[in-house]
Motif scaffolding. Structure first.
Motif, PDB file in Angstrom:
ATOM      1  N   LYS A  19      52.051  46.679  44.295  1.00  0.00           N
ATOM      2  CA  LYS A  19      50.591  46.647  44.372  1.00  0.00           C
ATOM      3  C   LYS A  19      50.035  46.082  43.070  1.00  0.00           C
ATOM      4  CE  LYS A  19      50.517  50.704  47.324  1.00  0.00           C
ATOM      5  NZ  LYS A  19      50.079  52.084  47.468  1.00  0.00           N
ATOM      6  N   PHE A  20      48.744  45.836  43.054  1.00  0.00           N
ATOM      7  CA  PHE A  20      48.065  45.395  41.837  1.00  0.00           C
ATOM      8  C   PHE A  20      46.922  46.386  41.602  1.00  0.00           C
ATOM      9  CE2 PHE A  20      46.556  41.287  39.499  1.00  0.00           C
ATOM     10  CZ  PHE A  20      46.403  42.008  38.330  1.00  0.00           C
ATOM     11  N   THR A  80      54.541  37.801  38.545  1.00  0.00           N
ATOM     12  CA  THR A  80      53.184  37.441  38.952  1.00  0.00           C
ATOM     13  C   THR A  80      52.895  35.989  38.571  1.00  0.00           C
ATOM     14  OG1 THR A  80      52.202  38.257  36.888  1.00  0.00           O
ATOM     15  CG2 THR A  80      52.377  39.822  38.723  1.00  0.00           C
ATOM     16  N   ARG A  81      52.159  35.288  39.429  1.00  0.00           N
ATOM     17  CA  ARG A  81      51.879  33.860  39.229  1.00  0.00           C
ATOM     18  C   ARG A  81      50.393  33.647  38.931  1.00  0.00           C
ATOM     19  NH1 ARG A  81      51.000  29.597  43.289  1.00  0.00           N
ATOM     20  NH2 ARG A  81      51.279  31.292  44.781  1.00  0.00           N
ATOM     21  N   TRP A  82      50.132  32.972  37.821  1.00  0.00           N
ATOM     22  CA  TRP A  82      48.766  32.748  37.337  1.00  0.00           C
ATOM     23  C   TRP A  82      48.558  31.273  37.024  1.00  0.00           C
ATOM     24  CZ3 TRP A  82      45.760  37.222  36.617  1.00  0.00           C
ATOM     25  CH2 TRP A  82      46.459  38.427  36.652  1.00  0.00           C
ATOM     26  N   ARG A  83      47.314  30.819  37.143  1.00  0.00           N
ATOM     27  CA  ARG A  83      46.927  29.478  36.693  1.00  0.00           C
ATOM     28  C   ARG A  83      45.679  29.621  35.845  1.00  0.00           C
ATOM     29  NH1 ARG A  83      47.973  24.473  37.066  1.00  0.00           N
ATOM     30  NH2 ARG A  83      49.493  24.720  38.723  1.00  0.00           N
ATOM     31  N   GLY A  84      45.649  28.827  34.772  1.00  0.00           N
ATOM     32  CA  GLY A  84      44.481  28.847  33.912  1.00  0.00           C
ATOM     33  C   GLY A  84      44.607  27.854  32.782  1.00  0.00           C
ATOM     34  N   LEU A 126      47.063  32.637  28.872  1.00  0.00           N
ATOM     35  CA  LEU A 126      46.079  31.803  29.572  1.00  0.00           C
ATOM     36  C   LEU A 126      44.708  32.460  29.637  1.00  0.00           C
ATOM     37  CD1 LEU A 126      48.042  30.826  32.840  1.00  0.00           C
ATOM     38  CD2 LEU A 126      47.934  29.536  30.695  1.00  0.00           C
ATOM     39  N   LEU A 127      43.718  31.616  29.808  1.00  0.00           N
ATOM     40  CA  LEU A 127      42.417  32.031  30.319  1.00  0.00           C
ATOM     41  C   LEU A 127      42.522  31.751  31.812  1.00  0.00           C
ATOM     42  CD1 LEU A 127      40.313  30.529  27.449  1.00  0.00           C
ATOM     43  CD2 LEU A 127      40.460  32.955  28.047  1.00  0.00           C
ATOM     44  N   ALA A 128      42.954  32.766  32.556  1.00  0.00           N
ATOM     45  CA  ALA A 128      43.371  32.595  33.949  1.00  0.00           C
ATOM     46  C   ALA A 128      42.181  32.670  34.902  1.00  0.00           C
ATOM     47  CB  ALA A 128      44.398  33.655  34.318  1.00  0.00           C
ATOM     48  N   PHE A 129      42.178  31.769  35.875  1.00  0.00           N
ATOM     49  CA  PHE A 129      41.158  31.780  36.922  1.00  0.00           C
ATOM     50  C   PHE A 129      41.767  31.902  38.320  1.00  0.00           C
ATOM     51  CE2 PHE A 129      41.880  27.391  35.532  1.00  0.00           C
ATOM     52  CZ  PHE A 129      42.345  26.814  36.707  1.00  0.00           C
ATOM     53  N   GLU A 130      43.105  31.841  38.408  1.00  0.00           N
ATOM     54  CA  GLU A 130      43.794  32.032  39.695  1.00  0.00           C
ATOM     55  C   GLU A 130      44.929  33.025  39.538  1.00  0.00           C
ATOM     56  OE1 GLU A 130      45.374  28.461  41.418  1.00  0.00           O
ATOM     57  OE2 GLU A 130      43.383  27.573  41.694  1.00  0.00           O
ATOM     58  N   TYR A 131      45.130  33.802  40.603  1.00  0.00           N
ATOM     59  CA  TYR A 131      46.253  34.728  40.695  1.00  0.00           C
ATOM     60  C   TYR A 131      46.905  34.497  42.053  1.00  0.00           C
ATOM     61  CZ  TYR A 131      48.830  39.037  41.436  1.00  0.00           C
ATOM     62  OH  TYR A 131      49.816  39.942  41.725  1.00  0.00           O
ATOM     63  N   ALA A 137      40.052  37.810  42.206  1.00  0.00           N
ATOM     64  CA  ALA A 137      39.107  38.695  42.882  1.00  0.00           C
ATOM     65  C   ALA A 137      38.182  39.299  41.825  1.00  0.00           C
ATOM     66  CB  ALA A 137      39.873  39.802  43.613  1.00  0.00           C
ATOM     67  N   PRO A 138      36.953  39.651  42.185  1.00  0.00           N
ATOM     68  CA  PRO A 138      36.043  40.240  41.204  1.00  0.00           C
ATOM     69  C   PRO A 138      36.649  41.435  40.459  1.00  0.00           C
ATOM     70  CG  PRO A 138      34.825  39.673  43.178  1.00  0.00           C
ATOM     71  CD  PRO A 138      36.291  39.441  43.487  1.00  0.00           C
ATOM     72  N   GLU A 139      37.367  42.292  41.157  1.00  0.00           N
ATOM     73  CA  GLU A 139      37.933  43.479  40.514  1.00  0.00           C
ATOM     74  C   GLU A 139      39.101  43.160  39.574  1.00  0.00           C
ATOM     75  OE1 GLU A 139      39.841  43.245  44.654  1.00  0.00           O
ATOM     76  OE2 GLU A 139      37.841  42.947  43.815  1.00  0.00           O
ATOM     77  N   HIS A 140      39.606  41.937  39.644  1.00  0.00           N
ATOM     78  CA  HIS A 140      40.685  41.511  38.744  1.00  0.00           C
ATOM     79  C   HIS A 140      40.219  40.518  37.683  1.00  0.00           C
ATOM     80  CE1 HIS A 140      43.806  43.833  40.564  1.00  0.00           C
ATOM     81  NE2 HIS A 140      43.566  43.334  41.757  1.00  0.00           N
ATOM     82  N   GLY A 141      38.886  40.332  37.570  1.00  0.00           N
ATOM     83  CA  GLY A 141      38.380  39.557  36.453  1.00  0.00           C
ATOM     84  C   GLY A 141      37.646  38.276  36.761  1.00  0.00           C
ATOM     85  N   TYR A 142      37.366  37.980  38.032  1.00  0.00           N
ATOM     86  CA  TYR A 142      36.653  36.755  38.389  1.00  0.00           C
ATOM     87  C   TYR A 142      35.415  36.571  37.521  1.00  0.00           C
ATOM     88  CZ  TYR A 142      33.679  33.534  40.984  1.00  0.00           C
ATOM     89  OH  TYR A 142      32.869  32.485  41.325  1.00  0.00           O
TER      90      TYR A 142
END
Length: 193
Positions: A19-20, A80-84, A126-131, A137-142
């Protein structure tokens, strides 16, 4: 760290979850759909203070990383995979002065956390904008969260808005409330007491 499925990827005292979990202090900030009310600033011990609109931020080069993340509340999530945008890239835009050593990260709503400047130059920060291939998601920092995977996850501030570059360290929101200043999960640096 270590083998792909090895126990050496799990710091002491941590339990793996698929889970996250969602944890934060305060309300989830809301932004306009076009993000015209969002910007990212780099200021303090820099040659050229920077203020990036959403459009300017998104024009910067991006990177994808796959990392393990570890929360002070004892959960770890592997692979976990992130883009930023690499954090180092925005620091380069500002021209960090040689005497700078620390960064106070500013985020909505009125949140801060501190990290050594060198941490932000790591390839996986990163300054991540995708997960996982989707916008945060807003609750994860959007729309953007800082990702500092080698520290406990409170250092990966959600809703990040700026870097204040400093000569001397200044503790942030959780650090002044007793959380460890360095937050190394491999040393179980959870709290300062």
């Amino acid at each position: 760290m270590g083998e792909t499925n090895g126990r050496d990827r799990i710091p002491p005292g941590q339990v793996v979850t698929t889970k996250f979990p969602v944890l934060h202090a305060g309300e989830i900030p809301r932004y306009r759909d076009d993000l015209s009310d969002w910007d990212f600033r780099v200021f303090g011990e820099v040659e050229r203070p920077v203020s990036l609109t959403w459009e300017a931020f998104r024009r910067l080069p991006t990177r994808e990383v796959v990392v393990d993340i570890h929360c002070v509340t004892r959960w770890s999530k592997l692979g976990t995979r992130w883009r930023g945008v690499p954090a180092a890239r925005v620091l380069e835009e500002a021209g960090v002065r040689p005497e700078a050593r620390f960064v106070l990260v500013h985020a909505d709503p009125d949140y801060t956390t501190n990290v050594p400047l060198d941490d932000l130059y790591r390839d996986d920060v990163l300054l991540a904008f995708e997960y996982e291939g989707e916008p945060l998601a807003p609750e994860h920092g959007y729309p953007v969260r800082l990702l500092v995977p080698h520290r406990y996850f409170w250092k990966s501030a959600k809703w990040v808005r700026g870097f204040e570059v400093l000569r001397e360290d200044r503790p942030g929101y959780w650090e002044v409330r007793g959380y460890h200043n360095e937050a190394d999960p491999w040393k179980e640096q959870r709290y300062s007491f």
